[in-house]
Design an enzyme around this catalytic site. Structure first.
Site, short mmCIF file in Angstrom:
data_model
loop_
_atom_site.label_atom_id
_atom_site.label_comp_id
_atom_site.label_asym_id
_atom_site.label_seq_id
_atom_site.Cartn_x
_atom_site.Cartn_y
_atom_site.Cartn_z
N ILE A 88 71.69 62.85 25.26
CA ILE A 88 71.23 64.15 24.79
C ILE A 88 70.39 64.00 23.52
O ILE A 88 69.40 64.71 23.34
CB ILE A 88 72.44 65.07 24.56
CG1 ILE A 88 73.04 65.49 25.90
CG2 ILE A 88 72.05 66.30 23.74
CD1 ILE A 88 74.38 66.19 25.80
N LYS A 115 86.08 68.73 18.29
CA LYS A 115 85.03 69.70 18.62
C LYS A 115 85.44 71.11 18.22
O LYS A 115 84.59 71.95 17.91
CB LYS A 115 84.69 69.61 20.11
CG LYS A 115 84.06 68.27 20.50
CD LYS A 115 82.83 67.94 19.64
CE LYS A 115 82.17 66.65 20.06
NZ LYS A 115 80.95 66.36 19.25
N TYR A 169 89.69 64.22 21.02
CA TYR A 169 88.27 64.57 21.07
C TYR A 169 88.10 66.09 21.04
O TYR A 169 87.26 66.62 20.30
CB TYR A 169 87.66 64.00 22.35
CG TYR A 169 86.21 64.36 22.56
CD1 TYR A 169 85.19 63.59 22.00
CD2 TYR A 169 85.84 65.46 23.33
CE1 TYR A 169 83.85 63.91 22.19
CE2 TYR A 169 84.51 65.79 23.52
CZ TYR A 169 83.52 65.01 22.96
OH TYR A 169 82.20 65.34 23.15
N THR A 210 75.02 61.49 31.19
CA THR A 210 74.59 60.49 30.21
C THR A 210 75.30 59.18 30.51
O THR A 210 76.39 59.16 31.10
CB THR A 210 74.89 60.92 28.77
OG1 THR A 210 76.31 60.94 28.58
CG2 THR A 210 74.31 62.29 28.47
N ASN A 227 74.28 64.98 16.11
CA ASN A 227 74.63 64.84 17.52
C ASN A 227 75.54 63.64 17.79
O ASN A 227 76.17 63.59 18.84
CB ASN A 227 73.33 64.71 18.34
CG ASN A 227 73.58 64.32 19.77
OD1 ASN A 227 74.12 65.09 20.56
ND2 ASN A 227 73.18 63.09 20.13
#
Length: 244
Positions: free
Chosen positions: A18, A154, A150, A185, A87
């Protein structure tokens, strides 16, 4: 299009996925982009593919000296910064009961601590009209088995944007979250597994994985004046996964 003509951007995690797709879109719309990432070979390949408005600085968001060198380079060469796309990120799977301190530290160091000091490092170079974009995730909105650490990072990113929008009152600088869903990805396919990831994409209302270029389109919107009345917001590019 030239929505970003003459603007200076930094994209962390910019060597692939990304980040790279967003850097390409920013350049297509007129920006000069500084890519920041850990792998020199990936950065070299990215710059070769993006052309003469791409620069690269190798380093990690977990290393303050690397971040200082990144923003010193931007200051010396460009003098200011218009777009900061924080990012860089990553994570690994571990169910409750098997979470280790090492996994926790590694994930929070990149996704939260690294993001905080990336933004704080770039902020003195930004001016009114600037845009800060933070990469969130659908996992910050919904429970995900074996991915709680994770997901927690976020969730933290989402609240950082809300709080920083308040801190940035009067500066003319905006901060928003861009939250991808399952996106094709190399890193995601490696972490999750190709078959498993394709199956996850099939569960979205659109029935497929997203492409990095689709998230990059939303990043360009947030970077541009088209989103000039948005701050503290979150945009999902997730095929509807977290919306139903």
């Amino acid at each position: 299009m030239d929505r970003l003509a003459g603007r200076i951007a930094v994209v962390t995690g910019g060597g692939s996925g990304i980040g790279l797709a967003s850097a390409r879109r920013f350049i297509e719309e007129g920006a000069t982009v500084y890519l920041f990432g850990r792998r020199q070979d990936a950065l070299d390949a990215a710059v070769a593919s993006l052309g003469d408005r791409a620069r690269a600085v190798q380093g990690s968001v977990t290393d303050q000296a690397d971040l200082d060198r990144l923003f010193a380079t931007v200051k010396d060469e460009a003098g200011h910064l218009d777009i900061l796309f924080a990012n860089a990120g990553g994570g690994s799977f571990a169910p409750l009961g098997r979470i280790t301190r090492e996994q926790y530290d590694a994930t929070f160091d990149v996704n939260v601590k690294g993001l905080i000091f990336t933004v704080q490092g770039g902020l003195p170079l930004m001016r009114a009209g600037g845009s800060i974009i933070l990469t969130g995730s659908t996992t910050g909105e919904m429970g995900t088995p074996q991915f709680s650490i994770y997901s927690a990072t976020k969730g933290a990113v989402r609240n950082l944007a809300r709080s920083w929008a308040q801190d940035l009152r009067g500066t003319g600088i905006r901060v928003n979250v861009l939250s991808p869903g399952p996106t094709r990805t190399d890193l995601a396919l490696e972490v999750v597994g190709e078959a498993e990831f394709e199956a996850l994409g099939a569960t979205t209302p659109l029935g497929r994985l997203g492409e990095p270029s689709e998230t990059a389109g939303a990043a360009a919107f947030l970077a541009s004046d088209d989103s000039s009345y948005m701050t503290g917001s979150e945009i999902f590019v997730d095929g509807g996964l977290a919306q139903i």
